[in-house]
Scaffold this motif. Sequence first.
Motif, PDB file in Angstrom:
ATOM      1  N   ASN A  42       1.193  -1.544   0.016  1.00 33.11           N
ATOM      2  CA  ASN A  42       0.210  -0.129   0.432  1.00 33.11           C
ATOM      3  C   ASN A  42       0.915   1.538  -0.024  1.00 33.11           C
ATOM      4  O   ASN A  42      -0.023   2.107  -0.306  1.00 33.11           O
ATOM      5  CB  ASN A  42      -1.022   0.065   1.010  1.00 33.11           C
ATOM      6  CG  ASN A  42      -2.136  -1.218   0.996  1.00 33.11           C
ATOM      7  OD1 ASN A  42      -2.420  -1.118  -0.132  1.00 33.11           O
ATOM      8  ND2 ASN A  42      -1.987  -1.956   2.224  1.00 33.11           N
ATOM      9  N   ASN A  43       2.044   1.281   0.067  1.00 31.64           N
ATOM     10  CA  ASN A  43       2.601   2.469   0.143  1.00 31.64           C
ATOM     11  C   ASN A  43       3.055   3.356  -1.195  1.00 31.64           C
ATOM     12  O   ASN A  43       3.424   2.698  -1.611  1.00 31.64           O
ATOM     13  CB  ASN A  43       4.139   2.455   1.004  1.00 31.64           C
ATOM     14  CG  ASN A  43       4.770   3.180   1.318  1.00 31.64           C
ATOM     15  OD1 ASN A  43       5.121   4.608   0.419  1.00 31.64           O
ATOM     16  ND2 ASN A  43       6.078   3.135   1.936  1.00 31.64           N
ATOM     17  N   GLU A  44       2.014   4.375  -1.239  1.00 31.29           N
ATOM     18  CA  GLU A  44       2.770   5.162  -2.370  1.00 31.29           C
ATOM     19  C   GLU A  44       3.368   5.207  -2.740  1.00 31.29           C
ATOM     20  O   GLU A  44       4.269   5.550  -4.229  1.00 31.29           O
ATOM     21  CB  GLU A  44       1.673   6.535  -2.149  1.00 31.29           C
ATOM     22  CG  GLU A  44      -0.346   6.429  -1.959  1.00 31.29           C
ATOM     23  CD  GLU A  44      -0.746   5.073  -3.569  1.00 31.29           C
ATOM     24  OE1 GLU A  44      -0.285   5.314  -4.937  1.00 31.29           O
ATOM     25  OE2 GLU A  44      -1.187   4.681  -2.954  1.00 31.29           O
ATOM     26  N   SER A  45       4.351   6.225  -2.295  1.00 32.23           N
ATOM     27  CA  SER A  45       5.808   6.175  -2.761  1.00 32.23           C
ATOM     28  C   SER A  45       6.440   4.962  -2.782  1.00 32.23           C
ATOM     29  O   SER A  45       7.266   5.401  -4.635  1.00 32.23           O
ATOM     30  CB  SER A  45       6.714   6.487  -1.492  1.00 32.23           C
ATOM     31  OG  SER A  45       6.978   5.600  -0.476  1.00 32.23           O
ATOM     32  N   LEU A  46       6.191   4.011  -2.665  1.00 34.12           N
ATOM     33  CA  LEU A  46       7.153   2.931  -3.170  1.00 34.12           C
ATOM     34  C   LEU A  46       6.386   2.155  -4.860  1.00 34.12           C
ATOM     35  O   LEU A  46       7.512   2.456  -6.100  1.00 34.12           O
ATOM     36  CB  LEU A  46       6.971   1.188  -2.527  1.00 34.12           C
ATOM     37  CG  LEU A  46       7.143   1.061  -1.418  1.00 34.12           C
ATOM     38  CD1 LEU A  46       6.843  -0.170  -0.825  1.00 34.12           C
ATOM     39  CD2 LEU A  46       8.666   0.874  -1.872  1.00 34.12           C
ATOM     40  N   LYS A  47       4.736   2.918  -5.201  1.00 35.95           N
ATOM     41  CA  LYS A  47       4.183   2.791  -6.341  1.00 35.95           C
ATOM     42  C   LYS A  47       5.084   4.222  -7.828  1.00 35.95           C
ATOM     43  O   LYS A  47       4.922   3.726  -8.658  1.00 35.95           O
ATOM     44  CB  LYS A  47       2.674   3.111  -6.333  1.00 35.95           C
ATOM     45  CG  LYS A  47       2.536   1.903  -5.161  1.00 35.95           C
ATOM     46  CD  LYS A  47       0.592   2.084  -5.379  1.00 35.95           C
ATOM     47  CE  LYS A  47      -0.422   0.979  -4.390  1.00 35.95           C
ATOM     48  NZ  LYS A  47       0.075  -0.060  -4.672  1.00 35.95           N
TER      49      LYS A  47
END
Length: 176
Positions: A42-47
């Motif tokens: 769920n981590n947006e920075s990973l996306k």
Amino acid sequence: MILVIQSMSDTNSKFDDLDVNHASNKQKGNYGEYKAYDNLINNESLKKAGYDLERIGNVAPTSPNDRIIKRIDGLYKNNNTKSVVKYVIDEAKFGTSQLGTTKLEGHQMSNDWLLGIGSGKSRISKAVNGDDKLATEISNALENGQIERVLSKVNSKGETITFRLDSEGKIVGTWP
């Protein structure tokens, strides 16, 4: 062989009421694995960094009292077809826990440890429930530099910091 794919909708958070200050080591370990899983999915920075991760193989703990299983904590397929990284292998540690070392295969998360060089028992194969085709694909990706190894450190507040590991299982910086 059936490959299990887990999404966050598969888990209800039985961890919400866990008091980590009074939890057993088993409960803290399960909490750490669950929080690492939640972060990687769920981590947006990973996306934004190019990772569209989907957990494959073994499922993450869904409860603090789930049975402890000795294995790779998390194996993820990167569904971003533009990325050179095909898979992410994660080891979750809660609090001050550290990566270990084995007599036969050396440092946890090293190539030898992942492939089971000393024991002849591939942890990658175990993580994908014995799916030989998938285990070979992942092992080849490991040899071709298409895998990221990650250490997820989870603190008592549930905050997760991820570190990149090298082929010897040593921390070489933060990740991504």
